[in-house]
Design a protein around this motif. Structure first.
Motif, PDB file in Angstrom:
ATOM      1  N   ARG A 130       0.984  -1.231  -0.189  1.00  0.00           N
ATOM      2  CA  ARG A 130       0.091   0.258   0.360  1.00  0.00           C
ATOM      3  C   ARG A 130       0.374   0.815   0.251  1.00  0.00           C
ATOM      4  O   ARG A 130       1.106   2.804  -0.584  1.00  0.00           O
ATOM      5  N   GLN A 131       1.727   1.132   0.798  1.00  0.00           N
ATOM      6  CA  GLN A 131       2.885   2.555   0.946  1.00  0.00           C
ATOM      7  C   GLN A 131       3.429   2.411  -0.374  1.00  0.00           C
ATOM      8  O   GLN A 131       3.924   4.114  -1.363  1.00  0.00           O
ATOM      9  N   ASP A 133       1.772   2.077  -3.619  1.00  0.00           N
ATOM     10  CA  ASP A 133       0.718   2.706  -4.651  1.00  0.00           C
ATOM     11  C   ASP A 133      -0.229   1.888  -4.751  1.00  0.00           C
ATOM     12  O   ASP A 133      -0.818   1.761  -5.696  1.00  0.00           O
ATOM     13  N   GLU A 135      -2.827  -1.329  -5.096  1.00  0.00           N
ATOM     14  CA  GLU A 135      -4.386  -1.298  -5.032  1.00  0.00           C
ATOM     15  C   GLU A 135      -4.994  -2.495  -4.998  1.00  0.00           C
ATOM     16  O   GLU A 135      -4.478  -3.404  -5.926  1.00  0.00           O
ATOM     17  N   ARG A 155      -0.408  -1.672  -9.714  1.00  0.00           N
ATOM     18  CA  ARG A 155      -0.164  -0.160  -9.607  1.00  0.00           C
ATOM     19  C   ARG A 155       0.002   0.439 -10.312  1.00  0.00           C
ATOM     20  O   ARG A 155       0.729  -0.500 -11.452  1.00  0.00           O
TER      21      ARG A 155
END
Ligand SMILES: CC(C)(COP(=O)(O)OP(=O)(O)OC[C@H]1O[C@@H](n2cnc3c(N)ncnc32)[C@H](O)[C@@H]1OP(=O)(O)O)[C@@H](O)C(=O)NCCC(=O)NCCS
Length: 158
Positions: A130-131, A133, A135, A155
């Motif tokens: 998640r860090q 980006d 999803e 991503r």
């Protein structure tokens, strides 16, 4: 003697292409990291792949990432297939450094999107992704050998 750029901290990992001499250390980290580890030959077959990278700390392999790009339906899809850091080195930014370099390599080889699968229960890895980006895209029920679900994360690259 290793000559470092002034801005490079003493304990920054060196990220470089995997070589055959790294494989025993890679397999040892793989075995310490997963219940269903990849065998030696799986890594051996991937030598030479630009997205097979290791992180070296003080001359020792401390982690690795395996990633590649495949043409899929007219697009070039990057895939992070495996990433692990030695248990003694986790939480020191090595996983982030490996993932960052892997994404850069995939982008340089034309990937427009990067995907990966992660166990539904692997909170640590999900936080890392998640860090960066990634999803969640969809769930793959029973994807792993022990029947745990995978979450596919993607991503898009610029
Ligand atoms: C997932 C893994 C590769 C992360 O490597 P790492 O070197 O520990 O990661 P980093 O130190 O760069 O940390 C990156 C992020 O991961 C998460 N993280 C790291 N340590 C964590 C911990 N103890 N608890 C929860 N999240 C943690 C955090 O989001 C962290 O970012 P932050 O430090 O800004 O909070 C490593 O934990 C590992 O090898 N796990 C076993 C193998 C595995 O599960 N691989 C992923 C398969 S999909």
């Amino acid at each position: 003697m290793t000559i470092r750029a002034p801005e490079e901290a003493e304990d920054d990992p060196v990220i470089r292409r995997a070589e055959r001499a790294d494989l025993l250390a890679v397999v040892s980290i793989e075995n310490a990291s997963f219940d269903h580890p990849w065998p030696y030959d799986a890594f051996d077959d991937l030598l030479g792949e630009p997205g097979f990278l290791v992180a070296e700390c003080e001359g020792q392999v401390a982690g690795y990432v395996v990633s590649d790009v495949t043409p899929t339906a007219g697009r070039r899809l990057g895939h992070v297939k495996d990433i692990a850091v030695h248990p003694d080195h986790r939480g020191d930014g090595i996983g982030s450094a490996l993932l960052s370099r892997s994404i850069a390599v995939l982008a340089a080889h034309g990937a427009d999107t990067v995907k990966l699968e992660v166990r539904r229960s692997n909170e640590r890895a999900k936080r890392l992704y998640r860090q960066f980006d990634f999803e969640p895209l969809r769930l793959m029920p029973g994807y792993y050998a022990d029947d745990e679900d995978a979450i596919v994360m993607i991503r898009k690259l610029e």
